[in-house]
Design an enzyme around this catalytic site. Structure first.
Site, PDB file in Angstrom:
ATOM      1  CB  ALA A  37       1.340  20.533  -2.804  1.00  0.00           C
ATOM      2  CB  THR A  38      -3.696  18.210  -4.137  1.00  0.00           C
ATOM      3  OG1 THR A  38      -3.070  17.014  -4.604  1.00  0.00           O
ATOM      4  CG2 THR A  38      -3.651  19.285  -5.199  1.00  0.00           C
ATOM      5  CB  SER A  39      -3.872  14.921  -0.761  1.00  0.00           C
ATOM      6  OG  SER A  39      -4.223  13.921   0.140  1.00  0.00           O
ATOM      7  N   GLY A  40      -2.680  15.337   2.145  1.00  0.00           N
ATOM      8  CA  GLY A  40      -1.847  14.647   3.130  1.00  0.00           C
ATOM      9  C   GLY A  40      -0.544  15.336   3.487  1.00  0.00           C
ATOM     10  CB  SER A 164       7.744   4.897   2.816  1.00  0.00           C
ATOM     11  OG  SER A 164       6.931   4.141   3.663  1.00  0.00           O
ATOM     12  CE1 TYR A 190       4.011   3.806  -0.684  1.00  0.00           C
ATOM     13  CE2 TYR A 190       5.116   2.710   1.147  1.00  0.00           C
ATOM     14  CZ  TYR A 190       4.595   3.857   0.581  1.00  0.00           C
ATOM     15  OH  TYR A 190       4.655   5.052   1.249  1.00  0.00           O
TER      16      TYR A 190
HETATM   17  N1  LIG Z   1       0.724   8.639   5.032  1.00  0.00           N
HETATM   18  C1  LIG Z   1       1.714   7.970   5.559  1.00  0.00           C
HETATM   19  O1  LIG Z   1       1.621   7.463   6.692  1.00  0.00           O
HETATM   20  C2  LIG Z   1       2.989   7.807   4.787  1.00  0.00           C
HETATM   21  C3  LIG Z   1       3.981   6.961   5.337  1.00  0.00           C
HETATM   22  C4  LIG Z   1       5.169   6.803   4.638  1.00  0.00           C
HETATM   23  C5  LIG Z   1       5.380   7.487   3.456  1.00  0.00           C
HETATM   24  N2  LIG Z   1       4.401   8.276   2.937  1.00  0.00           N
HETATM   25  C6  LIG Z   1       4.690   8.977   1.672  1.00  0.00           C
HETATM   26  O2  LIG Z   1       4.255  10.317   1.728  1.00  0.00           O
HETATM   27  C7  LIG Z   1       3.997  10.781   0.399  1.00  0.00           C
HETATM   28  C8  LIG Z   1       2.659  11.485   0.360  1.00  0.00           C
HETATM   29  O3  LIG Z   1       1.640  10.538   0.600  1.00  0.00           O
HETATM   30  P1  LIG Z   1       0.363  10.845   1.491  1.00  0.00           P
HETATM   31  O4  LIG Z   1       0.317   9.847   2.576  1.00  0.00           O
HETATM   32  O5  LIG Z   1       0.284  12.259   1.833  1.00  0.00           O
HETATM   33  O6  LIG Z   1      -0.806  10.423   0.475  1.00  0.00           O
HETATM   34  P2  LIG Z   1      -1.982  11.265  -0.199  1.00  0.00           P
HETATM   35  O7  LIG Z   1      -2.759  11.992   0.825  1.00  0.00           O
HETATM   36  O8  LIG Z   1      -2.686  10.300  -1.070  1.00  0.00           O
HETATM   37  O9  LIG Z   1      -1.186  12.331  -1.100  1.00  0.00           O
HETATM   38  C9  LIG Z   1      -0.491  11.909  -2.238  1.00  0.00           C
HETATM   39  C10 LIG Z   1      -0.216  13.085  -3.136  1.00  0.00           C
HETATM   40  O10 LIG Z   1       0.437  12.600  -4.311  1.00  0.00           O
HETATM   41  C11 LIG Z   1      -0.338  12.986  -5.446  1.00  0.00           C
HETATM   42  N3  LIG Z   1      -0.271  11.984  -6.507  1.00  0.00           N
HETATM   43  C12 LIG Z   1      -0.522  10.663  -6.430  1.00  0.00           C
HETATM   44  N4  LIG Z   1      -0.402  10.084  -7.637  1.00  0.00           N
HETATM   45  C13 LIG Z   1      -0.070  11.063  -8.499  1.00  0.00           C
HETATM   46  C14 LIG Z   1       0.168  11.119  -9.893  1.00  0.00           C
HETATM   47  N5  LIG Z   1       0.068  10.038 -10.685  1.00  0.00           N
HETATM   48  N6  LIG Z   1       0.490  12.297 -10.448  1.00  0.00           N
HETATM   49  C15 LIG Z   1       0.571  13.425  -9.707  1.00  0.00           C
HETATM   50  N7  LIG Z   1       0.344  13.434  -8.381  1.00  0.00           N
HETATM   51  C16 LIG Z   1       0.018  12.284  -7.790  1.00  0.00           C
HETATM   52  C17 LIG Z   1      -1.765  13.126  -4.934  1.00  0.00           C
HETATM   53  O11 LIG Z   1      -2.531  13.911  -5.826  1.00  0.00           O
HETATM   54  P3  LIG Z   1      -4.143  13.891  -5.807  1.00  0.00           P
HETATM   55  O12 LIG Z   1      -4.561  14.841  -4.711  1.00  0.00           O
HETATM   56  O13 LIG Z   1      -4.502  14.372  -7.166  1.00  0.00           O
HETATM   57  O14 LIG Z   1      -4.564  12.491  -5.527  1.00  0.00           O
HETATM   58  C18 LIG Z   1      -1.498  13.803  -3.599  1.00  0.00           C
HETATM   59  O15 LIG Z   1      -1.260  15.161  -3.757  1.00  0.00           O
HETATM   60  C19 LIG Z   1       4.066   9.552  -0.511  1.00  0.00           C
HETATM   61  O16 LIG Z   1       5.308   9.539  -1.178  1.00  0.00           O
HETATM   62  C20 LIG Z   1       3.965   8.389   0.463  1.00  0.00           C
HETATM   63  O17 LIG Z   1       4.586   7.233  -0.023  1.00  0.00           O
HETATM   64  C21 LIG Z   1       3.198   8.449   3.575  1.00  0.00           C
END
Ligand SMILES: NC(=O)c1ccc[n+]([C@@H]2O[C@H](COP(=O)([O-])OP(=O)(O)OC[C@H]3O[C@@H](n4cnc5c(N)ncnc54)[C@H](OP(=O)(O)O)[C@@H]3O)[C@@H](O)[C@H]2O)c1
Length: 306
Positions: A37-40, A164, A190
Site C-alpha cells: 500500500a506504500t506506492s502506486g 496484469s 513478469y
Molecule cells: N502500474 C501499472 O501500470 C500496472 C499494470 C498492471 C499491473 N500492475 C500491478 O499492480 C500492482 C502494484 O504495482 P504498482 O504499479 O503500484 O507498483 P509500485 O508503485 O512499485 O508499488 C508496488 C508495491 O508493492 C510493494 N512491494 C514490492 N516488492 C515487495 C516486497 N518484496 N515485499 C513487500 N512489498 C513489496 C512496494 O513496496 P515499496 O514501497 O516498499 O517498494 C509497493 O508498495 C503490482 O502487482 C503490479 O504487477 C501495475
C-alpha cells in the site's frame, strides 16, 4: 456494415478506453487486508478504502512510508489502520504477517494482494526462488491460503488479486519455474508470475464454491507508479521518457479496486478477470486448467503448505 471486432487477445486495447464503474457503497466497520500500500496502485486503493470508511491492515515492507501513510489515513478519514511489516520475497515474513493477523483480527472482510514488482534480470530469494515469481505469485498464494479459513468465517468476504495484462507475455514453464534453464527477460518473468497467479485463482475459486467467499483478479490499468524503479539506469530512463508519458493516473486503479471489493453488484461474482472494472477473457494459456492444477500443487509445495 458490421462493426470491426478485436480478437479476444487484443480486446484489452478497447477495454482500457471504456468508462469504468465506481461504487458509492460504504465499508464502515469492515476490515480490509492489503499488501503493497506504500506506492502506486495500492496507495490509491487505500485512499479509496479509507475515504469509504474501511479499517485497514497494510502489509508493507517500508516502515517509514507505512508510518506516514498510517498517520495520513487515520487523521484524514478517522479509520483504524494497522501496519504489518513484511518483505514478500521472504515466505517466512508472509507466514509471520498471517499469524499476527489471525491472532489479532477475528474477522477479515476483504483481502487484496496488490504488492508486485518487475525486474529486467533474474534475481533469487533466500529460499532460492526467482524473486518476481515469489513476490507476485507465491507470496500472494500463501497469504491467501493462510487467511482463507478466517475469510470463510467472515463470509460474505472477497479476495482480489492485482494481476496484469502482462500475464499475456506468458513465460511460465512448469519445468523451469525459477529460470535456471532459460534466458530470463523481464516481460516473460513478469508474465510467468501473473500467469501462475491466474491459474491458481481458478483452482481456489473452485475450492471455495458455496462458502460465501469470492475471488477475482484484475488488471489495474496502465498507470504511472514506481514499478520497475528498482532496475538499472537505462531501464529507468526508458521508462521515464518512453513509457511514463503513455500511462494514466493511478487514481483510476484505486477507484476500480474499490468497486470490485465493495460494490453490492460484485457480491456473488467469483472466478473472473477484470480490466479495471470490465470483465475480460484472460489469455488462453492462463485458462489451461490441467496446467493450473499442477501449478496449484507446486505452489502449495513451494510455500510449505500441505
Ligand atoms: N502500474 C501499472 O501500470 C500496472 C499494470 C498492471 C499491473 N500492475 C500491478 O499492480 C500492482 C502494484 O504495482 P504498482 O504499479 O503500484 O507498483 P509500485 O508503485 O512499485 O508499488 C508496488 C508495491 O508493492 C510493494 N512491494 C514490492 N516488492 C515487495 C516486497 N518484496 N515485499 C513487500 N512489498 C513489496 C512496494 O513496496 P515499496 O514501497 O516498499 O517498494 C509497493 O508498495 C503490482 O502487482 C503490479 O504487477 C501495475
Amino acid at each position: 456494415m458490421a462493426r470491426f471486432q478485436l480478437p479476444d487477445e487484443l480486446i484489452f486495447l478497447e477495454n482500457r478506453k471504456r468508462p469504468q464503474k465506481q461504487s458509492t457503497a460504504l465499508m464502515t466497520g469492515k476490515l480490509v487486508v492489503i499488501t503493497g500500500a506504500t506506492s502506486g496502485v495500492g496507495y490509491q486503493a487505500v485512499q479509496q478504502l479509507a475515504k469509504n470508511q474501511a479499517n485497514l491492515v497494510m502489509i508493507n515492507r517500508n516502515a517509514e512510508r507505512s508510518a506516514l501513510l498510517k498517520n495520513q489515513l487515520q487523521s484524514e478519514y478517522g479509520i483504524k489502520v494497522d501496519v504489518v511489516l513484511a518483505d514478500l520475497s521472504d515466505l517466512h515474513d508472509v507466514r509471520r504477517a498471517a499469524e499476527y493477523i489471525l491472532k489479532t483480527y477475528p474477522r477479515i472482510n476483504v483481502l487484496i494482494n496488490c504488492a508486485g514488482m518487475h525486474v529486467t534480470r533474474a534475481t533469487y530469494t533466500e529460499q532460492g526462488y526467482e524473486t518476481v515469481f515469489c513476490v507476485n505469485h507465491l507470496s500472494s498464494f500463501l497469504l491467501t491460503e493462510l487467511l482463507l479459513e478466517r475469510l470463510k468465517e467472515s463470509a460474505p468476504s472477497r479476495i482480489l488479486q492485482i494481476n496484469s495484462e502482462g500475464h499475456r507475455f506468458n513465460g511460465l514453464d512448469i519445468d523451469d519455474l525459477h529460470w535456471k534453464k532459460r534466458f530470463y527477460t523481464g516481460l516473460r518473468g513478469y508474465g510467468a508470475s501473473k500467469t501462475a497467479q491466474l491459474l491458481t485463482l481458478w483452482e481456489t475459486n473452485e475450492a471455495i464454491r458455496d462458502t460465501g467467499v469470492t475471488i477475482n483478479a484484475m488488471h489495474p490499468g496502465d498507470v504511472k507508479t514506481n514499478i520497475g524503479s528498482n532496475n538499472g539506469l537505462i531501464y529507468r530512463l526508458f521508462r521515464r521518457f518512453m513509457i511514463n508519458p503513455l500511462l494514466g493516473d493511478p487514481k483510476i486503479s484505486g477507484e476500480s479496486i474499490y468497486y470490485l471489493v465493495a460494490d453490492p453488484a460484485m457480491e456473488n461474482v467469483s472466478g473472473k478477470f477484470y480490466h479495471l472494472t470490465v470483465e475480460e477473457k484472460p489469455a488462453k494459456h492462463a485458462l489451461d486448467r490441467q496446467l493450473g492444477k499442477a501449478i496449484y500443487l507446486i505452489s502449495k509445495e513451494l510455500t510449505g503448505l500441505k
